[in-house]
Write an enzyme that holds these catalytic residues in place. Structure first.
Site, PDB file in Angstrom:
ATOM      1  N   LYS A 158       0.867  -1.186   0.000  1.00  0.00           N
ATOM      2  CA  LYS A 158       0.000   0.000   0.000  1.00  0.00           C
ATOM      3  C   LYS A 158       0.901   1.232   0.000  1.00  0.00           C
ATOM      4  CE  LYS A 158      -4.097   2.035   0.294  1.00  0.00           C
ATOM      5  NZ  LYS A 158      -5.260   1.925  -0.610  1.00  0.00           N
ATOM      6  N   ASP A 174      -1.139 -11.423   6.523  1.00  0.00           N
ATOM      7  CA  ASP A 174      -2.119 -12.012   7.446  1.00  0.00           C
ATOM      8  C   ASP A 174      -3.517 -11.972   6.825  1.00  0.00           C
ATOM      9  OD1 ASP A 174      -3.184 -12.903  10.001  1.00  0.00           O
ATOM     10  OD2 ASP A 174      -3.821 -10.846  10.351  1.00  0.00           O
ATOM     11  N   ASP A 234      -5.710 -15.013   4.665  1.00  0.00           N
ATOM     12  CA  ASP A 234      -6.997 -15.450   5.210  1.00  0.00           C
ATOM     13  C   ASP A 234      -8.112 -15.273   4.184  1.00  0.00           C
ATOM     14  OD1 ASP A 234      -5.745 -16.112   7.593  1.00  0.00           O
ATOM     15  OD2 ASP A 234      -7.328 -15.257   8.826  1.00  0.00           O
TER      16      ASP A 234
HETATM   17  C1  LIG Z   1      -3.019 -14.776  16.456  1.00  0.00           C
HETATM   18  C2  LIG Z   1      -2.425 -13.688  15.595  1.00  0.00           C
HETATM   19  C3  LIG Z   1      -1.426 -12.892  16.376  1.00  0.00           C
HETATM   20  C4  LIG Z   1      -1.825 -14.244  14.302  1.00  0.00           C
HETATM   21  C5  LIG Z   1      -1.255 -13.141  13.432  1.00  0.00           C
HETATM   22  O1  LIG Z   1      -1.836 -12.060  13.295  1.00  0.00           O
HETATM   23  O2  LIG Z   1      -0.195 -13.384  12.834  1.00  0.00           O
HETATM   24  C6  LIG Z   1      -2.783 -15.057  13.432  1.00  0.00           C
HETATM   25  O3  LIG Z   1      -3.803 -14.264  12.916  1.00  0.00           O
HETATM   26  C7  LIG Z   1      -2.013 -15.702  12.320  1.00  0.00           C
HETATM   27  O4  LIG Z   1      -2.158 -15.262  11.165  1.00  0.00           O
HETATM   28  O5  LIG Z   1      -1.240 -16.615  12.576  1.00  0.00           O
HETATM   29  C1  LIG Z   2      -6.278   5.968  -3.922  1.00  0.00           C
HETATM   30  C2  LIG Z   2      -6.205   5.563  -2.474  1.00  0.00           C
HETATM   31  C3  LIG Z   2      -5.462   6.601  -1.664  1.00  0.00           C
HETATM   32  C4  LIG Z   2      -7.596   5.289  -1.888  1.00  0.00           C
HETATM   33  C5  LIG Z   2      -7.527   4.850  -0.444  1.00  0.00           C
HETATM   34  O1  LIG Z   2      -6.650   4.081  -0.043  1.00  0.00           O
HETATM   35  O2  LIG Z   2      -8.405   5.292   0.327  1.00  0.00           O
HETATM   36  C6  LIG Z   2      -8.423   4.239  -2.648  1.00  0.00           C
HETATM   37  O3  LIG Z   2      -7.859   2.971  -2.539  1.00  0.00           O
HETATM   38  C7  LIG Z   2      -9.812   4.224  -2.088  1.00  0.00           C
HETATM   39  O4  LIG Z   2     -10.171   3.256  -1.408  1.00  0.00           O
HETATM   40  O5  LIG Z   2     -10.554   5.185  -2.321  1.00  0.00           O
END
Ligand SMILES: CC(C)[C@H](C(=O)O)[C@@H](O)C(=O)O
Ligand SMILES: CC(C)[C@H](C(=O)O)[C@@H](O)C(=O)O
Lengths: 325, 325
Positions: free
Chosen positions: A166, A222, A226
């Site tokens: 980002k 993360d 997911d």
């Molecule tokens: C439990 C949490 C701290 C962990 C993370 O954010 O990494 C989990 O979401 C993962 O992805 O293993």
């Molecule tokens: C262009 C960018 C800065 C913007 C944001 O991250 O908010 C876009 O992704 C949105 O969601 O409008």
């Protein structure tokens, strides 16, 4: 001496799926297992979610197999990732034949930075009203991840990789991350392109096949992995490897599943697939391939646990995997 | 005097879809339009992506309709959100009859915090190796969002809302956000629950109907709403409202679509739906409902632009919407 594997079941279904994976490990190789405790139950008993003995064991064993922890998850898994010196969390997310998936064509691998971003963040409550978190991105960690990504795609015959970021908003930090990973790819002649993490979230739903290996900062990895779990039918099948220079920590991406814990019906596949990544990290690619193909066979036409629409128990699925090894 | 609407087409298909939405606005009410420039082309011509006149116009008009900006998007849209004093970005993400969607049952509204998080982040390159970003979360902004969320669900008959966060890692900052929004809900007797943002990413794919109104920190709202766009068939249909105390800025969630810009085939639906949110912000709920129902009618059995599998032009779709008003 056989390699030492630290075994940390943790809480909930961790206590069911980790023993299943240990049986599979015993069937494919000669390992010395050392058990240790962590998680909510350990916190209740000892006052610490992650006792020093457990940390030290993970820090010295050749590899660690971890199940899941409940409320205390962050206090367990984040220090354990550090204990093994992990700098990248490898998260393959693919659909399997015979398993319902929103996008059956999904076949992704996330390489998630595992040491910094908001996870290294120092937080402050400056005033009653104002809190801050300092997100850290270093060139050195970004470069190490870039090197790993280049080696990973070369070894496994991928075309290249995509850097999700980002940097249009986090110009300095994600800019440094993106530019450093890209420079490493350029230096090594590996193809790499980039995608904004928000655009990735839309595009991976519409057409997951446009992506393969995805290199991400910590929190992006993360969330986006997911998301990919949602496309392949849930967290129940996703293994992961926290890779360090000397050792690694292997864990299913799922949690403790309190709703089914103790019933003997948890799906052991993600943990058994994590064990496949574990034996590969110890150099036994052959055992890894055997485990993976046994799990795939069972998923496609063997007994199924209730999360996959079947009625089989953890025991039955484990036996089916063992029988196919 | 009629309300003043600032019109900023921006780049790419912004120059095609904004005029379409202006025609729709002209058909439903009496408005004074004032045009202003921003974006990549403006940057090339004037050296500034967002000239002061454009900022000032948005800051004084009763409402602003914005299209899209190219590479300079962050330099245009972030200051414009500030110009209108926006504290929440309202992003409905729903599937429409007749439009292919991965999850046709999706019907979500994201209420995205619009002033802080990493977007307010001060960034530093501390050394050659180390960069930092200070993420800011305040109780006051969290409370204002919580108040808005409570009013939003009450006015629209939603059961309550869900707060998406990552307070297990960002304990102080996302903890403050989550706790403040929940406290506001409690105080007003609104039902609210919470979900980790990573878990949300999985669960919304598996079963979007378990969620309705989702209240998020800034970046979480950015990524999770784009994920929802993927579930309803892409960004082409998603409108958004940047709501402030006095005025608002209304924009499609999509970008400039350089691949189709200038061809006259851009889908104007997201911008026309943003215009519906605009007239509602000016108190004309009736005109908003008329626009929305005209767009829904056209999506379900009218002409379609190529992104929806049809061959119609922007002109034809706009005429079809106008005919149904
Ligand atoms: C439990 C949490 C701290 C962990 C993370 O954010 O990494 C989990 O979401 C993962 O992805 O293993
Ligand atoms: C262009 C960018 C800065 C913007 C944001 O991250 O908010 C876009 O992704 C949105 O969601 O409008």
């Amino acid at each position: 001496a056989p390699p030492e594997i630290a075994v940390i079941e943790g809480d909930g279904i961790g206590r069911e799926v980790v023993p299943a994976a240990v049986e599979v490990l015993e069937a494919v190789g000669d390992y010395a297992f050392a058990e240790a405790e962590a998680g909510d139950a350990t916190l209740d008993e000892t006052g610490e979610a992650l006792p020093a003995e457990t940390y030290d064991l993970a820090a010295s064993a050749d590899a660690t197999l971890f199940g899941a922890a409940g409320e205390s998850a962050a206090d367990v898994i984040l220090p354990l990732r550090e204990a093994v010196g992990s700098f990248v969390n490898v998260r393959p997310a693919r659909a399997y034949l015979g398993v319902d998936a929103l996008r059956p064509e999904t076949d992704l691998v996330f390489l998630r930075e595992n040491t910094e971003g908001v996870y290294a963040g120092h937080e402050d409550r400056l005033t009653d009203n104002v809190s801050t978190l300092t997100r850290v991105v270093t060139e050195s960690a970004s470069r190490r991840l870039g090197e790993f990504a280049c080696e990973y795609v070369a070894e496994r015959g991928h075309d290249g990789f995509t850097v999700a970021h980002k940097a249009n908003v986090m110009r300095e930090t994600d800019g440094l991350f993106r530019d450093t990973v890209l420079a490493e790819a350029e230096r090594r002649g590996v193809d790499a392109d980039t995608v904004l993490m928000d655009a990735f979230a839309t595009r991976v739903c519409l057409d997951p096949e446009q992506f393969g290996v995805v290199v991400c900062p910590n929190l992006a990895g993360d969330v986006l992995s997911d998301l990919a779990a949602g496309l392949v039918g849930g967290l129940g099948l996703l293994p992961s490897a926290n890779v360090g220079e000397e050792r690694g920590l292997f864990e299913p991406v799922h949690g403790t599943a309190p709703d089914i814990a103790g019933k003997g019906v948890a799906n052991p596949s993600a943990t058994i697939l994590s064990a496949a990544m574990l034996v590969e990290s110890l150099g036994d690619d052959d055992a890894g391939a055997r485990i993976r193909s046994a799990v795939e066979g069972v998923l496609s036409d063997g007994p199924r646990t209730p999360d996959l629409g079947g009625e089989a128990t953890t025991r039955e699925v484990t036996d089916a995997v063992l029988a196919r090894l």
